[in-house]
Scaffold this active site. Sequence first.
Site, short mmCIF file in Angstrom:
data_model
loop_
_atom_site.label_atom_id
_atom_site.label_comp_id
_atom_site.label_asym_id
_atom_site.label_seq_id
_atom_site.Cartn_x
_atom_site.Cartn_y
_atom_site.Cartn_z
N ASN A 8 12.68 118.85 -0.28
CA ASN A 8 12.96 120.20 -0.74
C ASN A 8 14.43 120.23 -1.12
O ASN A 8 15.48 120.03 -0.40
CB ASN A 8 12.64 121.07 0.73
CG ASN A 8 13.12 122.55 0.43
OD1 ASN A 8 13.58 123.02 -0.78
ND2 ASN A 8 13.08 123.54 1.34
N ARG A 103 8.69 120.45 -2.82
CA ARG A 103 8.53 121.78 -2.70
C ARG A 103 9.22 122.26 -4.07
O ARG A 103 10.43 121.92 -4.28
CB ARG A 103 9.30 122.46 -1.65
CG ARG A 103 9.30 124.09 -1.57
CD ARG A 103 10.41 124.56 -0.59
NE ARG A 103 10.23 126.18 -0.86
CZ ARG A 103 11.26 126.78 -0.52
NH1 ARG A 103 12.56 126.36 -0.61
NH2 ARG A 103 11.15 128.07 -0.54
N HIS A 192 6.92 132.23 -0.60
CA HIS A 192 6.60 131.79 0.75
C HIS A 192 5.16 131.42 0.90
O HIS A 192 4.35 131.42 1.83
CB HIS A 192 6.96 132.78 2.03
CG HIS A 192 8.12 133.06 2.14
ND1 HIS A 192 8.87 134.40 2.37
CD2 HIS A 192 9.49 132.12 1.93
CE1 HIS A 192 10.05 134.42 2.32
NE2 HIS A 192 10.30 132.92 2.22
N ARG A 253 19.14 140.12 1.23
CA ARG A 253 18.66 140.90 0.16
C ARG A 253 18.04 142.23 0.53
O ARG A 253 17.58 142.56 1.55
CB ARG A 253 17.26 140.15 -0.41
CG ARG A 253 17.66 138.72 -0.71
CD ARG A 253 16.42 137.86 -1.15
NE ARG A 253 16.87 136.51 -1.28
CZ ARG A 253 15.97 135.33 -0.53
NH1 ARG A 253 14.64 135.91 -0.32
NH2 ARG A 253 16.01 134.23 -0.92
N VAL A 343 12.59 134.64 12.68
CA VAL A 343 12.55 136.09 13.41
C VAL A 343 11.15 136.42 13.89
O VAL A 343 10.98 136.83 15.02
CB VAL A 343 12.88 137.20 12.35
CG1 VAL A 343 12.89 138.53 12.84
CG2 VAL A 343 14.61 136.90 11.75
N GLU A 396 5.86 124.31 7.18
CA GLU A 396 5.73 124.04 5.50
C GLU A 396 5.66 122.58 5.09
O GLU A 396 5.00 122.25 4.28
CB GLU A 396 7.02 124.86 5.05
CG GLU A 396 6.74 126.25 5.07
CD GLU A 396 7.88 127.34 4.67
OE1 GLU A 396 7.69 127.45 3.48
OE2 GLU A 396 9.00 127.21 5.27
#
Length: 409
Positions: A8, A103, A192, A253, A343, A396
């Site tokens: 990644n 990725r 995602h 964001r 989260v 992932e």
Amino acid sequence: MSIVLVINSGSSSFKYQLIDAETGIPHASGLVERIGQEQGRVKHTVFFPPAAAGEPAVTATDATSERELPIADHTAGFQLMLDAFAENGPSLEQHPPVAVGHRVVHGGARFFEPTLITPLVEINIDELSVLAPLHNPGALQGIRAAKAAFADLPHVAVFDTAFHQTMPPAAYTYAVDTALAEAHRVRRYGFHGTSHKFVSEAAAAHLGRPLAELRQIVFHLGNGASVTAIDGGRSVDTSMGMTPLEGLVMGTRSGDIDPAVIFHLARRAEMTIPQLDDLLNKRSGMLGLAGVSDMRDIEEGVARGDEAATLAFEVYAHRLRAYAGAYLAELGGVDVISFTAGVGENSPQVRAAALETLGFAGIEIDPARNEQRGRGIRRISTDASRVEVLVVPTNEELEIARQTIAVTA
């Protein structure tokens, strides 16, 4: 053999993991960062013993090594990674990777599945940098450095956007001038996707139910956050759009915002395009509302009665419920709701707030189950709930490894 080296890569760093795609057992992971700066850093962790399949790796106390030294470029960084394997293990001769999985954030509308990297694919990734200027160039640097380091192995690109290529036109089309949109590739792509795919499939397997029969909503809630409506294993809508800025409130964001706010700030505050970009991507969200971006700090603020933190949490939860309600309507009901990422996996307060008004749809969370901590997949809904609500740890790297093996097998 099914060992894959997963990469990644960003513009000044790359993460890596050596993982068995068949068993899900990771052997090592690491980070090479501050590439091109005065002082770089290499962190390498060996997993002793290997974790059980699908579970987070458990490390020995002395399993991590670190070095600080100048790192000129990604090619030098890959050599340092190889040095770390040689010096600290595991031996790449005893655990040889059969392929390298990369990725790549943005595949545009061109890539809808994992793709063997050829010179033409590299050209396409480069051309798509206009849609992901902060991500695709770094991924391309990592690909080229990895191909130099592992010239004899196949290299596969796994795109964050690919899973969402099943969205219907009604979901991905913006209501702007068609000719202009087509000329500049303006549409919703979603992100995602690797995580949403992994979690939805893991949820179905955990429940012992066919993926094709399930209507699912997956909340990927980390510093970046998105939610996806999945029907029969196919993404039919998702909260992020042409870029990862659209959708939920995130760490820094803004998520959804009236576009006219940008015009207003440009006129009244005389902000430039770079300043507006910085504002919405790096100084908004929870950071803009409460001065901190970490949900743990927000929750601590709520507990001590901090008004800014309380408002930030309420805004965050309001947006989660709005999307959950929209996707309930779009799917015509839901069978499974899953929470994942930092989260989503660790905040009982966020999970409860996200679903607290959805009892009308047969969704009931068990407070005791929701508060329990655990490492694997766990159910947090009541026995009477018509909808299964799960916490599903994402992986992932494993998903990238699996997709890489599927292409190269």
